[in-house]
Each structure stands twice: as structure tokens, then as C-alpha cells.
Design a protein around this motif. Structure first.
Motif, mmCIF file in Angstrom:
data_model
loop_
_atom_site.group_PDB
_atom_site.id
_atom_site.type_symbol
_atom_site.label_atom_id
_atom_site.label_comp_id
_atom_site.label_asym_id
_atom_site.label_seq_id
_atom_site.Cartn_x
_atom_site.Cartn_y
_atom_site.Cartn_z
ATOM 1 N N PRO A 1 0.806 -1.207 0.000
ATOM 2 C CA PRO A 1 0.000 0.000 0.000
ATOM 3 C C PRO A 1 0.848 1.269 0.000
ATOM 4 O O PRO A 1 2.078 1.204 -0.047
ATOM 5 N N ALA A 2 0.163 2.396 0.044
ATOM 6 C CA ALA A 2 0.832 3.687 0.127
ATOM 7 C C ALA A 2 1.488 3.861 1.502
ATOM 8 O O ALA A 2 1.270 3.073 2.419
ATOM 9 N N LEU A 3 2.313 4.904 1.608
ATOM 10 C CA LEU A 3 2.906 5.317 2.893
ATOM 11 C C LEU A 3 3.831 4.253 3.490
ATOM 12 O O LEU A 3 3.960 4.146 4.713
ATOM 13 N N LEU A 4 4.496 3.475 2.631
ATOM 14 C CA LEU A 4 5.356 2.414 3.162
ATOM 15 C C LEU A 4 6.558 2.971 3.921
ATOM 16 O O LEU A 4 6.956 2.412 4.947
ATOM 17 N N GLY A 5 7.154 4.052 3.426
ATOM 18 C CA GLY A 5 8.318 4.617 4.085
ATOM 19 C C GLY A 5 8.009 5.162 5.462
ATOM 20 O O GLY A 5 8.679 4.822 6.456
ATOM 21 N N SER A 6 6.988 6.006 5.552
ATOM 22 C CA SER A 6 6.620 6.575 6.856
ATOM 23 C C SER A 6 6.010 5.509 7.751
ATOM 24 O O SER A 6 6.223 5.513 8.973
ATOM 25 N N GLY A 7 5.270 4.558 7.149
ATOM 26 C CA GLY A 7 4.702 3.479 7.951
ATOM 27 C C GLY A 7 5.772 2.585 8.538
ATOM 28 O O GLY A 7 5.671 2.132 9.685
ATOM 29 N N GLY A 8 6.839 2.330 7.761
ATOM 30 C CA GLY A 8 7.947 1.542 8.277
ATOM 31 C C GLY A 8 8.718 2.283 9.352
ATOM 32 O O GLY A 8 9.052 1.720 10.400
#
Length: 414
Positions: free
Chosen positions: A136-143
Motif C-alpha cells: 500500500p501507500a505510505l510504506l516509508g513513513s509506515g515503516g
């Protein structure tokens, strides 16, 4: 805008934006800079050099997120500002990009003015915000915030089967493993509105209250294939025709349900995908958003049952897979208040609103006080090549970001 002793250098910001707009260009003044692509690497390399020139201490984490820190007087938690540099396949020049480059311009302005802040100021470029290549979207900030595990992010694949992990390594931005982000004083993200409200109401600055909750699903409808010629219309089980009825139903139900509810079918695949064959199977995406989680969830519950009933009545098979879901985010009241105060002090008109689009600020708000600054989008459009925001609006928003940072540097948030 009211003149102040400290203002960003708009000509420099515009030149930086123009350089960015030359990386991954496509017809119609657009950009194609998918996450972890060669175009993304080229832009990252340029941004990395800009951060070095600004004297920032640079680090890159295991998700490819890029951070540049400007030291403060004291050993305090930092103020973080930024967004993302990746785009949609047929994206514009401003979505996300403007937030990163405006954050860099804030640092450059502080350097020009020889202002030593109390707190460190960090600029960030988050990886794969758009979710256009790796879902999904926001993988960098979610990680980075611990929402997604490292294994989950690394295992995401694009349409060609390439993994996030392999592509991150391929472009040379697989950094050292770090602890999830924490101990941040505040996070501020500047972004184009991507909607029509500010322009329609002739407001200069959007003070964002939060981000609407959203659900992504994938639906597969299976009927019966056959030759396009010999099979009579009344004996067919055409999966695409059934999906067409479902889409009309979804649009009408959404309009009647709530004016703030949005339903989008953005992707579809049918098989066998041949001109003279009846479609046997159709797979399509469904994106549903609303600022109130209970309204969105009730709509989804009823819709799933209604669509199942529609298919069973004519002996079609329907399977529904939940891809991604996030609840509505409400930003920190003190940050909202500061952004509004700054805009008003600069004699800029404001409008409070919720974002219908997802942003990295969504996940950052889970770990620190967070807010967003919106500027108008001409025609209310984004995710297209002719996405546009005016120079005057860009300058206004960048100055609001600068002065919000300065205000937060001298004040506590409780």
C-alpha cells in the motif's frame, strides 16, 4: 502576504522546483518518478547533494527514507518537516515534491539569516508515499514509525514481481537499520490541497484538521467465458457487464449515502482480455473514504452484502479481499492553532479542512504532534500531468512553514 524580517527566497525555491521538474518528465508538464525507479534515484541523488550543501547531517534508514538534520543550540527533540519525492505514473510537479523542497528552503533561509534554532530541524523525504508502484501507500513513513514491519515492506512487489527490498538495494538507498522514529517535538508537512475547496472559497492557506479514513479493497467477479459471436446475449454470464452494473450501483449508493463519502474504482483487469471473447473474470479495485470511520465502515458492510446478493442472483461468483485500511486521523490541536496563528500574522486567509488524500503525516501523527499546511490547487486537481499551484500560493505556504517552525522552536507543546 505581510512582509516580515525573515522570508524564504522564492526565486531559489522556484529554481529548485524547476530542477526537480526536469527529472522524470513526461508530456503535459508532468512527472513519472515511481518509488525506487531510476528517476527516483536521480532525484534522490540531487536532493542528497542539496542537503550536503546546506550543511545537514544526513542519514538514510532501512526503508530508504532520507533525513537531513540541522543542529540546534540544545540537546532537544527535533522539529521534522518534509514529505515525499515519488510521483504517480502520470503525476504532477507539486504533489509531495513541494513539501520536501519547501522544507529544504526553510533550512537554507535559516542558514542565510544565520539563525541558530534551539531545537534541531530535520528535513525528510519519505519513500513510496504514493503507493503507485508498491502497495500500500505510505510504506516509508509506515515503516519508520513502526506501523509496518521490515519484512512486510521488503516483501511488497510491483507489477513485474520486483520486490521493494531488491529495488531499494538496486538504487543504492538501502540504509542502516534504525529504531522506529520517536522523540520528535513536532512534524509539519506542507502539501498542495489536491482538491477544490481553497480555490473555490478564495482562501490562501488550508489549516488541515486531519486525514480521512480510507479502505482499499479488491473485488473479483467470475462468470462464464465464450465466443463473442455465437453466444446469445440472454444466455451469457459476462463478468464485465455484471461489474458495470455494480459500478453504477456503487456510484448511486455513495451519492445517496453521504455527500462527504467518496468511492473510486481506479484499477481493473479482465480476462481473457481478447476482442472476440466474452470476459470470464474481472478484478477491480475499490477505494472508499470518509472523515467519520463509523459512516465508512457501515457503508462498506452494507455494500459488501449488496454486491454479494447481486452476484448470487445471476450465479456469478464474487470474492472480496481487504487490501488496506486506516482510520481517520485528527491532528494535534496545538499544531493546528500555531499554523493558523502564523497564517493570520502574515495576513493570509485560512480555511480549516480535512484531507481526503493520505499523507505521511497520517502515520507521523501516531508518534508526535503533527499538522499540515495546504495551499490551493488550480482546478482542484492532482495525480495528473497538468497539476498546478500558483507561485504566489507556493511562496505564501513556504513562509507559513518557515514561521511555524520558528514559533514551535520557542514554544512547548503539551
Amino acid at each position: 502576504m505581510k512582509n516580515t524580517k525573515i522570508n524564504i527566497d522564492f526565486n531559489r525555491l522556484k529554481a529548485t522546483l524547476e530542477k526537480s521538474s526536469s527529472i522524470g518528465t513526461i508530456p503535459g508538464d508532468g512527472l513519472r518518478r515511481l518509488a525506487l525507479s531510476e528517476e527516483d534515484k536521480k532525484m534522490r541523488d540531487i536532493f542528497l547533494n542539496w542537503m550536503k550543501e546546506a550543511g545537514l547531517e544526513i542519514r538514510i534508514d532501512e526503508f530508504g527514507n532520507m533525513f537531513g538534520r540541522r543542529a540546534g543550540k540544545a540537546n532537544l527533540t527535533p522539529i521534522m518537516i518534509g514529505s515525499h519525492l515519488d510521483t504517480q505514473p502520470n503525476g504532477g510537479r507539486f504533489d509531495g515534491v513541494l513539501g520536501v523542497l519547501s522544507a529544504l528552503e526553510v533550512i537554507r533561509t535559516l542558514n542565510d539569516q544565520q539563525i541558530e534554532t534551539n531545537r534541531p530541524i530535520e528535513v525528510v523525504n519519505f519513500t513510496n508515499e504514493e503507493g503507485a508502484r508498491f502497495e500500500p501507500a505510505l510504506l516509508g513513513s509506515g515503516g519508520a514509525t513502526g506501523i509496518f514491519s521490515l519484512d512486510y515492506v521488503y516483501s511488497r512487489t510491483d507489477i513485474d514481481g520486483k520486490t521493494f527490498d531488491s529495488e531499494l538495494e538496486h538504487i543504492g538507498y538501502k540504509g542502516e537499520k534504525q529504531s522506529p522514529l520517536s522523540n520528535i517535538h513536532a512534524f509539519i508537512e506542507l502539501h498542495i490541497e489536491q482538491g477544490p475547496i481553497l480555490e473555490n472559497e478564495k482562501k490562501e492557506i488550508g489549516v488541515v484538521q486531519g486525514v480521512k479514513g480510507m479502505t482499499w479493497m479488491e473485488l473479483k467477479v467470475t462468470g462464464s467465458g465464450g465466443h463473442a459471436g455465437p453466444t446469445p446475449m440472454n444466455l451469457r454470464k459476462d463478468a464485465l457487464m455484471k461489474v458495470a452494473n455494480m459500478i453504477v450501483y456503487l456510484e448511486e449508493k455513495a451519492k445517496q449515502w453521504d455527500e462527504n463519502l467518496s468511492v473510486t474504482i481506479g484499477r481493473m483487469h479482465l480476462s481473457p482480455g481478447v476482442v472476440n471473447c466474452i470476459p470470464e473474470e474481472v478484478v477491480f479495485s475499490l477505494d472508499i473514504r470518509h472523515v467519520k470511520d463509523e459512516i465508512r465502515e457501515q457503508f462498506i458492510k452494507e455494500t459488501k452484502q449488496d454486491l454479494q446478493d447481486m452476484c448470487e442472483q445471476e450465479q456469478f461468483q464474487l470474492s472480496i479481499t481487504d487490501l488496506w485500511q486506516v482510520s481517520t486521523t485528527h491532528f494535534h490541536s496545538k499544531i493546528i492553532k500555531k499554523i493558523k496563528e502564523v497564517a493570520e500574522e502574515l495576513d493570509l486567509s485560512t480555511r480549516e479542512l480535512y484531507s481526503g488524500a493520505g499523507h505521511d503525516a497520517k502515520y507521523m501523527s501516531d508518534i508526535c504532534p503533527t499538522g499540515m499546511i495546504f495551499l490551493p490547487s488550480i482546478g482542484g486537481i492532482s495525480h495528473v500531468e497538468h497539476e498546478l499551484s500558483l507561485d504566489s500560493d507556493i511562496e505564501n505556504a513556504a513562509n507559513v512553514l518557515l514561521h511555524t517552525v520558528l514559533k514551535l522552536d520557542n514554544e512547548q507543546i503539551k
